[in-house]
Scaffold this motif. Structure first.
Motif, mmCIF file in Angstrom:
data_model
loop_
_atom_site.group_PDB
_atom_site.id
_atom_site.type_symbol
_atom_site.label_atom_id
_atom_site.label_comp_id
_atom_site.label_asym_id
_atom_site.label_seq_id
_atom_site.Cartn_x
_atom_site.Cartn_y
_atom_site.Cartn_z
ATOM 1 N N LYS A 550 0.832 -1.228 0.232
ATOM 2 C CA LYS A 550 0.012 0.015 -0.100
ATOM 3 C C LYS A 550 0.871 1.315 -0.192
ATOM 4 O O LYS A 550 2.052 1.114 0.367
ATOM 5 N N ASP A 551 0.215 2.281 -0.309
ATOM 6 C CA ASP A 551 1.143 3.574 -0.454
ATOM 7 C C ASP A 551 0.264 4.710 -0.400
ATOM 8 O O ASP A 551 -0.294 5.323 -1.178
ATOM 9 N N VAL A 552 0.117 5.162 0.858
ATOM 10 C CA VAL A 552 -0.964 6.381 1.231
ATOM 11 C C VAL A 552 -0.292 6.922 2.539
ATOM 12 O O VAL A 552 -0.053 6.289 3.423
ATOM 13 N N LEU A 553 -0.344 8.492 2.363
ATOM 14 C CA LEU A 553 -0.373 9.126 3.506
ATOM 15 C C LEU A 553 -1.323 8.895 4.298
ATOM 16 O O LEU A 553 -2.804 9.242 4.051
ATOM 17 N N ALA A 554 -1.172 8.431 5.711
ATOM 18 C CA ALA A 554 -2.171 7.904 6.527
ATOM 19 C C ALA A 554 -2.997 9.233 7.095
ATOM 20 O O ALA A 554 -4.223 9.257 7.023
ATOM 21 N N LYS A 555 -2.029 10.340 7.347
ATOM 22 C CA LYS A 555 -2.710 11.391 8.035
ATOM 23 C C LYS A 555 -2.737 12.786 7.245
ATOM 24 O O LYS A 555 -1.296 12.912 7.120
ATOM 25 N N CYS A 556 -3.569 13.817 7.149
ATOM 26 C CA CYS A 556 -2.993 14.885 6.685
ATOM 27 C C CYS A 556 -4.069 15.824 7.100
ATOM 28 O O CYS A 556 -5.208 15.904 6.466
ATOM 29 N N TYR A 557 -3.835 16.498 8.290
ATOM 30 C CA TYR A 557 -4.647 17.508 8.673
ATOM 31 C C TYR A 557 -4.078 19.043 8.481
ATOM 32 O O TYR A 557 -3.299 19.187 7.521
ATOM 33 N N VAL A 561 -0.337 20.016 5.727
ATOM 34 C CA VAL A 561 -0.687 20.252 4.007
ATOM 35 C C VAL A 561 0.736 20.445 3.311
ATOM 36 O O VAL A 561 0.888 19.687 2.426
ATOM 37 N N LYS A 564 3.295 17.810 3.631
ATOM 38 C CA LYS A 564 2.934 16.321 2.876
ATOM 39 C C LYS A 564 2.999 16.660 1.319
ATOM 40 O O LYS A 564 3.206 15.724 0.719
ATOM 41 N N LYS A 565 2.527 17.856 0.996
ATOM 42 C CA LYS A 565 2.906 18.229 -0.591
ATOM 43 C C LYS A 565 4.269 18.186 -0.984
ATOM 44 O O LYS A 565 4.518 17.371 -1.701
ATOM 45 N N LEU A 567 6.485 16.056 0.490
ATOM 46 C CA LEU A 567 6.677 14.735 0.453
ATOM 47 C C LEU A 567 6.179 14.144 -0.958
ATOM 48 O O LEU A 567 6.986 13.212 -1.436
ATOM 49 N N LEU A 568 5.146 14.452 -1.282
ATOM 50 C CA LEU A 568 4.512 13.872 -2.632
ATOM 51 C C LEU A 568 5.318 14.313 -3.685
ATOM 52 O O LEU A 568 5.631 13.652 -4.542
ATOM 53 N N GLN B 158 3.607 5.543 10.520
ATOM 54 C CA GLN B 158 4.516 5.826 9.441
ATOM 55 C C GLN B 158 5.956 6.457 10.284
ATOM 56 O O GLN B 158 5.545 7.642 10.765
ATOM 57 N N SER B 200 -8.457 7.648 6.239
ATOM 58 C CA SER B 200 -8.232 7.318 7.766
ATOM 59 C C SER B 200 -9.097 7.425 8.722
ATOM 60 O O SER B 200 -9.246 7.511 9.928
ATOM 61 N N TYR B 215 -10.759 20.583 6.434
ATOM 62 C CA TYR B 215 -9.268 20.538 6.076
ATOM 63 C C TYR B 215 -9.507 20.070 4.616
ATOM 64 O O TYR B 215 -8.608 20.404 3.816
ATOM 65 N N PHE B 275 -5.455 17.025 -4.063
ATOM 66 C CA PHE B 275 -5.041 15.998 -3.276
ATOM 67 C C PHE B 275 -5.851 15.744 -1.807
ATOM 68 O O PHE B 275 -5.933 14.900 -1.311
ATOM 69 N N ARG B 279 -8.827 12.970 -0.517
ATOM 70 C CA ARG B 279 -8.547 12.224 0.627
ATOM 71 C C ARG B 279 -10.252 11.658 1.215
ATOM 72 O O ARG B 279 -10.412 10.630 1.818
ATOM 73 N N LYS B 329 -6.093 2.729 -1.078
ATOM 74 C CA LYS B 329 -4.737 2.109 -0.526
ATOM 75 C C LYS B 329 -3.520 2.601 -1.289
ATOM 76 O O LYS B 329 -2.606 2.698 -0.790
ATOM 77 N N PHE B 330 -3.709 3.101 -2.497
ATOM 78 C CA PHE B 330 -2.389 3.647 -3.029
ATOM 79 C C PHE B 330 -2.727 5.164 -3.438
ATOM 80 O O PHE B 330 -2.366 5.527 -4.575
ATOM 81 N N GLY B 331 -3.130 5.990 -2.465
ATOM 82 C CA GLY B 331 -3.657 7.192 -2.457
ATOM 83 C C GLY B 331 -2.310 8.102 -3.185
ATOM 84 O O GLY B 331 -2.616 9.128 -3.909
ATOM 85 N N ASN B 332 -1.128 7.656 -2.635
ATOM 86 C CA ASN B 332 -0.207 8.725 -2.900
ATOM 87 C C ASN B 332 0.088 8.517 -4.397
ATOM 88 O O ASN B 332 0.469 9.654 -5.486
#
Lengths: 598, 340
Positions: A550-557, A561, A564-565, A567-568, B158, B200, B215, B275, B279, B329-332
């Motif tokens: 899997k590949d998803v940022l779990a948390k983004c509040y 922003v 995380k941007k 990082l992407l 993470q 999440s 947000y 993006f 979410r 699952k592959f959001g990124n």
């Protein structure tokens, strides 16, 4: 200027031995350019040339020098490209001179590249003036270097000029020696025109420009001239010399070096080595030594984004304007889509073109591994020249395959002779000769397949000799060999752009290695990817790139922003050079994996 | 210290220009606000103009740090939602990640909050923790099934570079097990009545967090206090993260924040909008995009959208553009396509 006061010379040196710095000093001391106008290394124009410290295009400058005898002399310096890829260009530049400075680093000594060019110069009967540079270095050992020049090359080095281009010491002496020792050009001003083209380039305002050396006759503005090899006729709209910028003159006469341009739009009309003569009073013979461009290596160039195809085409056309040695034609790959098969003089040439496309034209490219040209005798008698491994006919249609061999010359300290032999043997090399340059340094020659040179011969040579080995090579002939095609399959499909031609005895280990290497290089994707190697349809190795789970940022509040941007963006940047082949994203590295053993 | 800090926050609330519209939500969080004495919480809350217009007023708390009286006082002040950083209901795992509370503390806190009158309770959970097994996670889910809570936020651990965790040698679950855990959560929580409304975040019907949704839906927010972030008039700013510096700046009337990204431009706005919107399970609202940027989203991302659809990561209809379950699952992979 009367012929007696002209001197034409070039500088022969290994990379980093100080050729460009010496040229800069000569320009400065003769007042050809004001110091404030000079950027370091005036003659290396291209950004890339400066960065890499190499010369790609031959450059020329006319120096006006008042010698100690009180007379004015016209000294024409023709700066030659310093790489084995451009050997033919070097030979034409040397043919335009009567003499050459042989610049050798006082600490490093003679290198293979230097030697190859000295022999070229001797072939052209040039007067060679040894110059030992960088004598200001603490590790300088001019006496040892003199001995190397004498023992290794057979030149008298007792009068070698000792200089430091850095401090300026010895530069005056170089100028005096040029006047005293290098002969004035011969040739008759009243004979029909014979001008040797030693380089060409494209100027956006003047069109195609030829750099020439007049061997006989003269040229005036308005003359109608003829290219002897291509038959192309043009009228001279401008001629002149290099100061080093173009300086228009009314005429050029025998012995002089300068430029001509006219109604020529395409540099391919101006072939290096061709002879220019007059249309109405032509020379009976061209000057000797002309030959067409021979591409030594080929590779595929593909845009990462297929929408960039037209941009790539345009960029290649523009580069070709300035580089007649670049060849390209459209090619289609099942894996990579539409692109171009491009021919180059060698690996450096290839590298430079690729880098210029990316830098100057802002293109993102996938380059396939370079290949040599194989000569295939088919069972039906047809002969094919194969520049792309994917195009190799089926085994059943092949009677035999021949590959290009080169004569490779390696110079190393004697302690490393064993290592050189080991590497060369391993690369299917055939031993030819070994000579001592002095008590310590040895010159070894081998016949080696060009494909092995491209593979990783020099890298291995350098690592096994701790960087001491220097290498030069020239094409010798084609030889038959037991060669097979090694294919790579991803997800069960052959990826044509990953095919290579290898010696049968090495196919299995190389296939295994390659599959392993690709497994390392190919990033995890959303599904498992089997990587297989096959020879003649038989699978010889398999590795699996395991799926990313899997590949998803779990948390983004709210506070996350911007971070995380970033990082992407970082993640995306890493994928920029990836090409989607079927459903698999391949990085550029994967296409070059074929090229080495590690 | 608490006193000075509390005053600084109240002062900041006075200094900032707060639009006079109704407030969508109020959130006391980011760290553990519940360590402040109740009077200070009240002081800060009372300094917010128009506070009573907000239908959702949340406070974060750590299990075991709030007693019944404190919880009743929070209700009295006006808080109607509480969020507990539970992380796990397994004491062995809690200990291994350095938490001082126990699962007992968590259960007690949740119960006390309910008794104090909180009808909207969230717990934060983490999975793929060191030494965690599928059974441990299943156990957490079983406990959730028995609790009277309305909202669950659950994240895969993470480990980011430069953090304390990245230096430690941890026995983390394999990629395969982590994936199984993810699959278990995605299938199990909805079965327990918590539908997924963001990658999440899971809630019972009607209990989606207005604050969180803000947000991801391009709603402006103003953050007060040290290290608080704000999003206002399309700008993103961050208050000084050093508490001393923050207080000094506020007290002396100097600038107390910086831009999150000084080079931000319109393309960044568009990328963020996308993006963040993706979410949510409801995805990017096409008409909202068009209203904000003047053109349909396809004008910017036609090829990207097509590519993602072909990879089964994205689905579209006339109203919205959403991640598929695989896309979640592959959001990124989807998010990065929307970076301009």
């Amino acid at each position: 200027m009367d012929q007696k006061h002209i001197r034409n010379f070039s500088i022969i040196a290994h990379i980093d031995h100080g050729k460009s710095t010496i040229a800069d000093r000569l320009i400065e001391i003769t007042g050809t350019m004001q110091k404030r106008d000079m950027e370091a290394q005036v003659l290396d124009n291209m950004e890339l040339e400066r960065e890499r410290g190499i010369t790609i295009k031959a450059q020329t400058v006319r120096l006006n020098y008042k010698s100690r005898d009180g007379e004015m002399y016209q000294l024409n310096l023709i700066d030659t490209p310093g790489h084995v890829d451009f050997n033919y260009e070097v030979s034409r530049s040397l043919a335009a001179c009567e003499g050459a400075l042989l610049v050798v680093d006082a600490a490093q000594g003679v290198e293979a590249q230097t030697l190859a060019n000295v022999y070229l110069a001797l072939d052209h009967d040039l007067t060679i003036l040894p110059v030992i540079n960088k004598i200001d270095l603490p590790s300088a050992d001019p006496d040892r270097v003199k001995k190397e020049i004498e023992d290794g090359i057979g030149l008298d080095a007792s009068d070698a000029i000792l200089t430091s281009a850095k401090t300026g010491e010895g530069i005056d002496e170089i100028l005096e020696k040029i006047v005293e020792e290098i002969p004035a050009p011969e040739g008759d001003e009243n004979s029909p025109l014979q001008a040797l083209i030693f380089d060409s380039y494209f100027d956006p305002y003047k069109g195609a420009v030829a750099r020439i050396r007049l061997m006989s006759g003269k040229i005036e503005k308005g003359d109608r001239l003829k290219m002897m090899a291509t038959g192309k006729i043009f009228e001279v709209t401008e001629l002149g010399c290099f100061s080093p910028n173009l300086m228009p003159l009314d005429e050029l006469s025998t012995g002089e070096v300068g430029y001509v341009c006219g109604s020529l739009k395409d540099v391919r009309d101006i072939r290096v080595g061709d002879t220019i003569t007059s249309e109405k009073n032509p020379a009976s013979e061209p000057l000797p030594g002309y030959r067409g461009v021979t591409s030594m290596v080929y590779c595929g160039l593909y845009p990462v984004d297929s929408a960039d195809y037209d941009n790539l085409k345009e960029a290649l056309e523009k580069l070709q304007l300035n580089d007649a040695a670049l060849k390209f034609e459209p090619e289609t790959s099942a894996a990579l889509g539409f692109g171009f098969r491009c021919g180059f003089l060698g690996l450096l040439h290839m590298d430079v073109i690729q880098e210029r496309l990316e830098r100057e034209y802002n293109l993102k490219l996938i380059t396939t591994a370079p290949s040599v040209i194989y000569r295939v005798n088919k069972t039906d008698g047809e002969i094919l020249m194969i520049d792309n491994p994917a195009k190799l006919p089926k085994t059943t249609e092949i009677a035999s395959i021949a590959e290009p061999y080169v004569k490779a010359t390696v110079i190393v300290p004697k302690d490393y002779v064993g290592s050189v032999m080991e590497v060369s043997q391993d690369k299917r090399g055939e031993y030819q000769s070994m000579d001592y340059l002095d008590t310590n340094r040895v010159m070894i020659t081998y016949q080696i397949p060009l494909s092995e040179i491209i593979y990783d011969y020099f890298d291995r040579l350098k690592s096994t000799t701790r960087g001491y080995a220097s290498l030069d090579y020239e094409l010798s002939d084609y030889r038959e060999a037991d060669l097979v095609k090694l294919d790579i399959l991803l997800n069960g499909d052959v990826v044509d752009a990953l095919s290579s031609i290898v010696h049968k005895d090495r196919a299995v280990p190389r296939g295994r290695q390659l599959a392993l290497k690709l497994k390392r290089i190919i990033p995890q994707q959303m599904f498992d990817i089997p990587v297989q190697a096959a020879v003649g349809g038989r699978i010889i190795a398999r590795e699996d790139v395991k799926a990313r789970r899997k590949d998803v940022l779990a948390k983004c509040y709210g506070g996350d922003v911007s971070r995380k941007k970033k990082l992407l963006e970082k993640q995306k940047e890493g994928k920029k050079r990836m090409k989607a082949v079927g459903s698999v994203d391949l990085p550029q590295e994967a296409f070059m994996a074929i090229l080495s053993d590690d | 210290m608490f006193g000075r800090y509390t005053s600084a926050i109240c002062r900041e609330i006075e200094l900032r220009e707060i639009p006079s519209e109704k407030i969508r939500s109020i959130y006391f969080g980011g760290g553990t606000p519940s360590i402040l004495p109740i009077e200070m919480i009240e002081k800060i809350f009372n300094s917010i103009p128009n506070k009573k217009s907000s239908p959702e007023i949340t406070i974060e708390a750590n299990p075991g740090t709030v007693d019944k009286k404190y919880l009743r006082d929070l209700r009295r002040i006006g808080f109607n939602r509480i969020s507990f950083g539970v992380q796990s209901f397994n004491d062995r795992i809690l200990k291994s990640i350095g938490r001082i509370h126990t699962s007992r503390d968590a259960l007690d806190s949740i119960d006390s909050a309910r008794l104090a009158g909180f009808k909207n309770i969230n717990i934060d959970l983490i999975y793929a923790l060191p030494n965690q097994t599928i059974e441990d996670l299943q156990n957490d889910l079983d406990i959730i099934a028995a609790l009277d809570i309305q909202h669950v936020s659950i994240y895969g651990l993470q480990i980011e570079e430069g953090t304390r965790f990245s230096q430690m040698k941890l026995d983390l679950p394999s990629d395969e097990i982590t994936e199984s855990m993810y699959d278990l959560i995605v299938s199990e929580l909805p079965r327990l009545g918590f539908h997924r409304y963001e990658i999440s975040n899971y809630a019972k019907d009607g209990f989606e967090s207005r604050q969180n949704l803000g947000y991801w839906s391009d709603i402006p927010y103003i953050g007060f206090g040290s290290a608080a972030h704000s999003y206002l008039n399309d700008d993103r700013i961050e208050n000084f993260s050093n508490v001393e510096e923050y207080i000094d700046a506020i007290e002396s009337g100097k600038i107390f924040y910086r831009a999150e990204d000084p080079n931000r431009n319109r393309n960044d706005l568009i990328s963020e909008f996308c993006f963040l919107g993706l979410r949510k399970t409801s995805g990017i609202d096409r008409s909202q995009f068009k209203n904000k940027f003047g053109d349909p989203i396809e004008k910017y991302f036609q090829r990207e959208i097509d590519r993602l659809i072909s990879k089964n990561l994205l689905e579209v209809d006339e109203k919205s553009i959403r991640l598929t379950p695989l896309g979640m699952k592959f959001g990124n992979l989807a998010f990065e396509e929307f970076l301009l």
